[in-house]
Design an enzyme around this catalytic site. Structure first.
Site, PDB file in Angstrom:
ATOM      1  N   THR A 129      38.583  37.416  36.655  1.00  0.00           N
ATOM      2  CA  THR A 129      38.867  38.774  37.137  1.00  0.00           C
ATOM      3  C   THR A 129      40.129  38.834  37.980  1.00  0.00           C
ATOM      4  O   THR A 129      40.497  37.830  38.619  1.00  0.00           O
ATOM      5  CB  THR A 129      37.692  39.279  38.005  1.00  0.00           C
ATOM      6  OG1 THR A 129      38.154  40.335  38.857  1.00  0.00           O
ATOM      7  CG2 THR A 129      37.129  38.203  38.903  1.00  0.00           C
ATOM      8  N   GLU A 131      40.264  40.087  40.703  1.00  0.00           N
ATOM      9  CA  GLU A 131      39.878  39.840  42.090  1.00  0.00           C
ATOM     10  C   GLU A 131      40.179  38.396  42.508  1.00  0.00           C
ATOM     11  O   GLU A 131      40.186  38.081  43.688  1.00  0.00           O
ATOM     12  CB  GLU A 131      38.385  40.139  42.298  1.00  0.00           C
ATOM     13  CG  GLU A 131      38.087  41.598  42.507  1.00  0.00           C
ATOM     14  CD  GLU A 131      38.800  42.207  43.723  1.00  0.00           C
ATOM     15  OE1 GLU A 131      38.732  41.605  44.809  1.00  0.00           O
ATOM     16  OE2 GLU A 131      39.443  43.244  43.566  1.00  0.00           O
ATOM     17  N   TYR A 153      32.981  37.540  45.922  1.00  0.00           N
ATOM     18  CA  TYR A 153      32.955  37.629  44.464  1.00  0.00           C
ATOM     19  C   TYR A 153      34.206  36.957  43.883  1.00  0.00           C
ATOM     20  O   TYR A 153      34.121  36.151  42.940  1.00  0.00           O
ATOM     21  CB  TYR A 153      32.884  39.113  44.076  1.00  0.00           C
ATOM     22  CG  TYR A 153      33.203  39.410  42.647  1.00  0.00           C
ATOM     23  CD1 TYR A 153      32.330  39.070  41.632  1.00  0.00           C
ATOM     24  CD2 TYR A 153      34.406  40.055  42.309  1.00  0.00           C
ATOM     25  CE1 TYR A 153      32.630  39.353  40.317  1.00  0.00           C
ATOM     26  CE2 TYR A 153      34.710  40.345  41.000  1.00  0.00           C
ATOM     27  CZ  TYR A 153      33.824  39.984  39.999  1.00  0.00           C
ATOM     28  OH  TYR A 153      34.133  40.263  38.699  1.00  0.00           O
ATOM     29  N   LYS A 157      34.534  33.541  41.518  1.00  0.00           N
ATOM     30  CA  LYS A 157      35.187  33.530  40.201  1.00  0.00           C
ATOM     31  C   LYS A 157      36.301  32.482  40.141  1.00  0.00           C
ATOM     32  O   LYS A 157      36.529  31.878  39.085  1.00  0.00           O
ATOM     33  CB  LYS A 157      35.742  34.927  39.885  1.00  0.00           C
ATOM     34  CG  LYS A 157      34.645  35.937  39.547  1.00  0.00           C
ATOM     35  CD  LYS A 157      34.018  35.637  38.187  1.00  0.00           C
ATOM     36  CE  LYS A 157      33.030  36.680  37.755  1.00  0.00           C
ATOM     37  NZ  LYS A 157      32.550  36.497  36.377  1.00  0.00           N
TER      38      LYS A 157
HETATM   39  N1  GDD Z   1      33.104  51.685  44.247  1.00  0.00           N
HETATM   40  C1  GDD Z   1      33.862  52.577  44.894  1.00  0.00           C
HETATM   41  N2  GDD Z   1      33.263  53.706  45.427  1.00  0.00           N
HETATM   42  N3  GDD Z   1      35.188  52.354  45.001  1.00  0.00           N
HETATM   43  C2  GDD Z   1      35.938  53.282  45.640  1.00  0.00           C
HETATM   44  C3  GDD Z   1      35.391  54.465  46.183  1.00  0.00           C
HETATM   45  C4  GDD Z   1      33.991  54.671  46.089  1.00  0.00           C
HETATM   46  O1  GDD Z   1      33.443  55.663  46.551  1.00  0.00           O
HETATM   47  N4  GDD Z   1      36.403  55.184  46.724  1.00  0.00           N
HETATM   48  C5  GDD Z   1      37.529  54.516  46.524  1.00  0.00           C
HETATM   49  N5  GDD Z   1      37.264  53.362  45.876  1.00  0.00           N
HETATM   50  C6  GDD Z   1      38.258  52.341  45.479  1.00  0.00           C
HETATM   51  C7  GDD Z   1      37.932  50.920  45.904  1.00  0.00           C
HETATM   52  O2  GDD Z   1      38.289  50.726  47.272  1.00  0.00           O
HETATM   53  C8  GDD Z   1      38.848  50.138  44.947  1.00  0.00           C
HETATM   54  O3  GDD Z   1      40.176  50.137  45.443  1.00  0.00           O
HETATM   55  C9  GDD Z   1      38.845  50.998  43.682  1.00  0.00           C
HETATM   56  O4  GDD Z   1      38.305  52.270  44.059  1.00  0.00           O
HETATM   57  C10 GDD Z   1      38.047  50.418  42.537  1.00  0.00           C
HETATM   58  O5  GDD Z   1      36.769  50.039  43.001  1.00  0.00           O
HETATM   59  P1  GDD Z   1      35.595  49.673  41.973  1.00  0.00           P
HETATM   60  O6  GDD Z   1      35.525  50.680  40.901  1.00  0.00           O
HETATM   61  O7  GDD Z   1      34.367  49.424  42.776  1.00  0.00           O
HETATM   62  O8  GDD Z   1      36.110  48.354  41.242  1.00  0.00           O
HETATM   63  P2  GDD Z   1      36.743  46.988  41.796  1.00  0.00           P
HETATM   64  O9  GDD Z   1      38.216  47.032  41.555  1.00  0.00           O
HETATM   65  O10 GDD Z   1      36.323  46.706  43.181  1.00  0.00           O
HETATM   66  O11 GDD Z   1      36.067  45.882  40.881  1.00  0.00           O
HETATM   67  C11 GDD Z   1      35.890  46.018  39.490  1.00  0.00           C
HETATM   68  O12 GDD Z   1      36.970  45.488  38.784  1.00  0.00           O
HETATM   69  C12 GDD Z   1      37.191  44.087  38.971  1.00  0.00           C
HETATM   70  C13 GDD Z   1      38.413  43.688  38.160  1.00  0.00           C
HETATM   71  O13 GDD Z   1      38.167  43.735  36.781  1.00  0.00           O
HETATM   72  C14 GDD Z   1      34.593  45.290  39.140  1.00  0.00           C
HETATM   73  O14 GDD Z   1      34.284  45.535  37.783  1.00  0.00           O
HETATM   74  C15 GDD Z   1      34.750  43.810  39.356  1.00  0.00           C
HETATM   75  O15 GDD Z   1      33.562  43.144  38.917  1.00  0.00           O
HETATM   76  C16 GDD Z   1      35.941  43.337  38.538  1.00  0.00           C
HETATM   77  O16 GDD Z   1      36.130  41.965  38.720  1.00  0.00           O
END
Ligand code: GDD
Length: 333
Positions: A129, A131, A153, A157
């Site tokens: 990922t 991340e 996380y 990974k």
């Molecule tokens: N979840 C969430 N909820 N995120 C928010 C919100 C909210 O209310 N508001 C803003 N965000 C912002 C987070 O701070 C982050 O910058 C972005 O939205 C994306 O968050 P997520 O959708 O939770 O995804 P992620 O980037 O943390 O992680 C996902 O992608 C990674 C890369 O492929 C997950 O799928 C991980 O498992 C994966 O590794």
């Protein structure tokens, strides 16, 4: 040639369900590992697989048990294994750090070790990922960029990624890692921001909600389309040599961009409904991750096709359809 057997962990997730469809279309015999409770109530716990239940072979095994994984691998004897299962929600608070770290690392290690002993020629895919790059020192990130994970996380990974590299080099296994940037679809879990937004839009349109509470609207991500990303997984295992590949669009969008387009698809003005809530902010999220997938393009012939707006619209449409609401006619977004 005999039918190839593919084993997918995390088969009931967004990526697992799309990958199962992809492999079935390609003529594979598809096996999935799920928790025992999933088999007890498949319509509820395996909702993304309901349409495939009579075409895939699900086996109960916990990734926390080496014996369970060993037995499953011994029975299935896969030609290809796609390891997608993980605790995958990103938190920068290091809450629940012990269980995330141990479950993700041990699950990967047990699976690799069982494959090495039982079916050493099995080709292996590991779901890495973006991340893992965390607070990377440079952008865009490619396969040479140093990992600096900022979440438990991400750390789990990186450990998995290093296990894969070591099994490849030490035991000659055909084991590859995909370093996938964010990828979304109507099957995305509701805890992730894109689905939270599109399902929120649908609930507002249906009159079930009057606001949507979100964190940092300025946060940016490189968001691709999940269905295209699972094709890249398959392509990696068809190469003569195993390797690691970044899979990304190379384009950054902010949460605000996503929100604006999603509400616009529904004919709503987002500023009337979106409330920012400190509860959903993440500390330590200063660097926007953006991937350089030129290696995947060069070697795998892979590139993303679906545009960002098109993907947002598809997600809003699906969430509205699930509530039985028609969307207003398409406007330019
Ligand atoms: N979840 C969430 N909820 N995120 C928010 C919100 C909210 O209310 N508001 C803003 N965000 C912002 C987070 O701070 C982050 O910058 C972005 O939205 C994306 O968050 P997520 O959708 O939770 O995804 P992620 O980037 O943390 O992680 C996902 O992608 C990674 C890369 O492929 C997950 O799928 C991980 O498992 C994966 O590794």
């Amino acid at each position: 040639m005999s039918t190839k057997r593919a084993l997918i962990t995390g088969v009931n997730g967004q990526d697992g369900s799309y990958l199962a469809e992809e492999l079935l279309e390609r003529g594979y015999e598809v096996f999935g590992l799920v928790r025992r409770v999933g088999l007890e109530a498949p319509e509820h716990r395996l909702e993304r697989l309901v349409h495939l239940l009579d075409r895939i072979d699900l086996r109960a095994a916990s990734l926390e048990s080496y014996a369970g994984i060993f037995n499953a691998v011994a029975k299935i004897r896969p030609d290809e294994c796609y390891h997608l299962a993980a605790a995958s929600f990103v938190s920068y608070e290091f809450d629940d750090e012990f269980s995330t770290l141990t479950a993700n690392i041990n699950g990967t290690h047990y699976l690799l070790a069982a494959l090495k002993d039982l079916v050493p020629d099995c080709r292996f895919y590991f779901a890495g990922t973006s991340e893992m790059f965390g607070s990377a020192a440079s952008a865009p990130q490619n396969e040479q960029t140093r990992f600096r994970p900022r979440s438990i996380y991400g750390i789990s990974k990186v450990a998995g990624f290093e296990l894969i590299r070591n099994y490849r080099e030490r035991y000659g296994m055909h084991a590859s890692s995909g370093i996938l940037f964010n990828h979304e679809s109507p099957r995305r879990g509701h805890e992730f921001v894109t689905r939270k937004i599109t399902s929120g839009v649908a609930r507002i349109l249906a009159g079930h909600a009057s606001e949507l509470r979100l964190g940092n609207l300025d946060a940016e991500r490189d968001w691709g389309y999940a269905k295209e990303y699972v094709k890249a997984m398959w392509l990696m295992l068809q190469q003569p040599e195993p390797d690691d590949y970044v899979i990304a669009t190379g384009l950054l969008h902010s949460v605000r961009d996503f929100v604006r387009i999603a509400f616009q698809c529904a004919g709503l003005d987002w500023e009337r409904y979106v409330v920012t809530d400190p509860h959903f902010f993440r500390t330590g999220e200063s660097v926007a991750l953006c991937g350089d997938a030129s290696k995947a393009r060069r070697i795998l012939g892979w590139m993303p096709n679906k545009g960002f707006e098109e993907m947002v619209r598809e997600m809003v449409e699906a969430d509205c359809a699930a509530l039985g609401i028609p969307l207003p006619a398409r406007e330019a977004v």
